[in-house]
Design an enzyme around this catalytic site. Structure first.
Site, PDB file in Angstrom:
ATOM      1  N   SER A 252       0.852  -1.183   0.000  1.00  0.00           N
ATOM      2  CA  SER A 252       0.000   0.000   0.000  1.00  0.00           C
ATOM      3  C   SER A 252       0.894   1.241   0.000  1.00  0.00           C
ATOM      4  O   SER A 252       2.123   1.125   0.014  1.00  0.00           O
ATOM      5  CB  SER A 252      -0.885   0.011   1.241  1.00  0.00           C
ATOM      6  N   LYS A 253       0.244   2.395   0.026  1.00  0.00           N
ATOM      7  CA  LYS A 253       0.994   3.659  -0.016  1.00  0.00           C
ATOM      8  C   LYS A 253       2.000   3.776   1.128  1.00  0.00           C
ATOM      9  O   LYS A 253       2.984   4.498   1.028  1.00  0.00           O
ATOM     10  CB  LYS A 253       0.019   4.838   0.025  1.00  0.00           C
ATOM     11  N   ARG A 254       1.721   3.074   2.224  1.00  0.00           N
ATOM     12  CA  ARG A 254       2.649   3.128   3.358  1.00  0.00           C
ATOM     13  C   ARG A 254       4.054   2.673   2.951  1.00  0.00           C
ATOM     14  O   ARG A 254       5.052   3.050   3.546  1.00  0.00           O
ATOM     15  CB  ARG A 254       2.175   2.184   4.466  1.00  0.00           C
TER      16      ARG A 254
END
Ligand code: GLU
Length: 515
Positions: A252-254
């Site tokens: 994910s964007k994390r």
């Protein structure tokens, strides 16, 4: 009897609710490779029935970045939003055959039902409460303005078996599925939902193989039930492993950028992205890591796609990118680097003319630019020479802005940096003065890397310390503690500019020493 040869037809079917991301691009690539390898057709279908979440800018982003990656489709793009009549036809068919029914349960009712089932320790599924509402009654209620959805009547007591080409056999009990929604009625109009529209399109577009992410596996039994109810052909399925971040949680964007456009902006080459994406779940038998798109087509097979999740490793992407940068012909590398030179403010470009250079197979339109730096024309040759100094060291093109800035503007100098670790400012001044003298004696036409190196080596022998000799002029021309060698840089800068920069450094040292 001749065996029927089945045409391979695959599709990439993104929902334009976000930019093209790594997972989508990987799915697209595997479909593309499978089609090319098997001389099949690759279709692009935009699944934009959800008008609230679909955005034109995401469609643009998907198309632009697929083109950038060189994943070119044979048919399409088809837009689901333009095919509503086809879905309506099949929805009516299901309703008439009593295989689908209208449901008027409110979200609150459905939530309460779910919570109750969970409390009782049962897997939550729709109870089938509206199954008994007749079509006539349903129509009346809709005309009155009641909100409704269409549900598919899931046959009970059956087992759906999928022979997934990657995962092997997967079984689902229909008793656990529950009548799922296939369309919503909004303002008296029917809008198909994902599972339904996909099934209709896959049939209409004669899709032979559905290759998509494992996150869709739970949709597959629903889609097979619909295919059977509509007497459609059931295609083959291949579910690609999930992509996890380095910490093994879902990517994910994390974990950093996930949009392909971010990688493009960072200076990853499309060739490298493709190579990297292919290794997210696929590997060649000999574990080779570097591939061109052509080589991937030759080597790809679904059999070599792994079942276990793929781990996203950004260092590997850097490594693969650096290899593709090294292998790239300098002309192409320059073309790829131009936007980075421009963005860094090193050069300005105006389009002078357009040509099809044979070096690129005549495929792409190539613009001839008029390039200037601080108002002065600068040639391709000079830019290529600058780039060639760094071709072996670059991990990504965005690094250029910091690596080669000194070719386009005078560097910022600091006394501490100019002084080699075993030397002093006084000694540095003396040595640099001497070097200036030696360099001045080199004739303009002999101002080449070789002559400069010979001069420095000879002097270093006299001084007895290479660092003391090689370090100061390099920092004087670059302002940097790390860079390509002085001799190569000085050749590109030319005699006049090199001496001017050495003078600047000398003045700075003198100023410091005289207090
Ligand atoms: N539109 C779906 C998505 O973007 C993919 C549909 C499919 O491949 O079946 O996730």
């Amino acid at each position: 009897m001749e065996k029927e040869v089945k045409e391979i037809r695959v599709r990439f079917a993104p929902s334009p609710t976000g930019n093209l991301h790594l997972g989508g691009a990987r799915t697209c690539l595997f479909n593309f490779l499978f089609a090319r390898k098997n001389k099949g057709k690759f279709i692009l279908r935009i699944e934009d029935t959800d008008q609230e979440r679909s955005k034109p800018e995401f469609i643009e982003d998907i198309i632009e970045n697929l083109k950038w990656l060189n994943l070119i489709w044979d048919e399409g793009p088809y837009f689901q939003s333009q095919r509503l009549e086809i879905y309506q036809y099949y929805l009516q068919k299901l309703i008439q055959e009593k295989k689908a029914y209208y449901c008027f349960c409110t979200p609150e009712e459905l939530r309460a039902e779910r919570e109750y089932q969970i409390q009782k320790g049962e897997p939550p599924k729709y109870s089938g409460k509206c199954r008994t509402i007749s079509i006539e009654e349903a129509k009346k209620r809709i005309i009155k303005g009641e909100k409704a959805i269409l549900r598919f009547k899931v046959p009970l007591g059956k087992i759906i078996k999928i022979k997934d080409l990657i995962k092997g056999e997967v079984k689902f009990k229909t008793d656990l599925i529950g009548d799922f929604s296939i369309a919503v009625i909004e303002n008296k109009k029917i809008r198909p939902l994902y599972n339904f529209a996909v099934v209709v399109d896959d049939q209409e577009m004669k899709i032979s193989h559905i290759i998509r992410g494992e996150d869709h596996l739970s949709n597959t039994p629903k889609q097979i039930l619909l295919q059977k109810a509509l007497k459609f052909k059931v295609p083959e399925f291949a579910h690609l492993p999930l992509i996890l971040g380095p910490d093994k949680s879902k990517l994910s964007k994390r974990h950093g950028a996930v949009a392909i456009r971010n990688y493009k902006e960072e200076g990853y080459l499309p060739e490298a992205m493709i190579n990297f994406l292919a290794l997210l779940g696929w590997s060649s038998r000999d574990n080779r890591e570097i591939f061109t798109l052509k080589e991937l087509i030759e080597n790809f097979s679904l059999e070599n796609v792994q079942k276990s999740p793929a781990i996203f490793n950004p260092q590997k992407l850097d490594y693969i990118n650096s290899i593709h940068i090294r292998r790239m012909p300098l002309d192409r590398l320059l073309e790829e680097s131009m936007p980075f030179f421009i963005k860094a403010g090193f050069i300005s470009c105006e389009i002078e003319s357009e040509t099809f250079p044979p070096a690129y197979g005549g495929q792409e339109l190539f613009f001839k630019y008029k390039i200037t730096t601080t108002g002065q024309p600068i040639s391709y040759e000079r830019l290529k020479r600058i780039l060639s100094l760094y071709q072996e060291r670059l991990k990504k093109l965005s690094e250029l802005s910091e690596l080669v800035d000194f070719f386009f503007k005078k560097p910022k100098l600091e006394v501490e940096k100019l002084v080699w670790k075993t030397s002093t400012p006084q000694e540095t001044l003396k040595i640099l003065e001497e070097e200036k003298k030696l360099f001045s004696q080199i004739e303009e036409k002999k101002w080449k890397e070789k002559a400069l190196k010979e001069t420095l080596l000879k002097y270093a022998e006299k001084i007895g310390d290479r660092g003391k000799v090689f370090w100061p002029p390099r920092v004087a021309v670059t302002g940097k503690e790390a860079s390509a060698p002085f001799t190569e840089i000085a050749e590109i800068l030319g005699k006049k500019e090199t001496l001017e920069r050495i003078n600047r450094a000398l003045n700075l040292l003198k100023k410091q020493l005289n207090g």
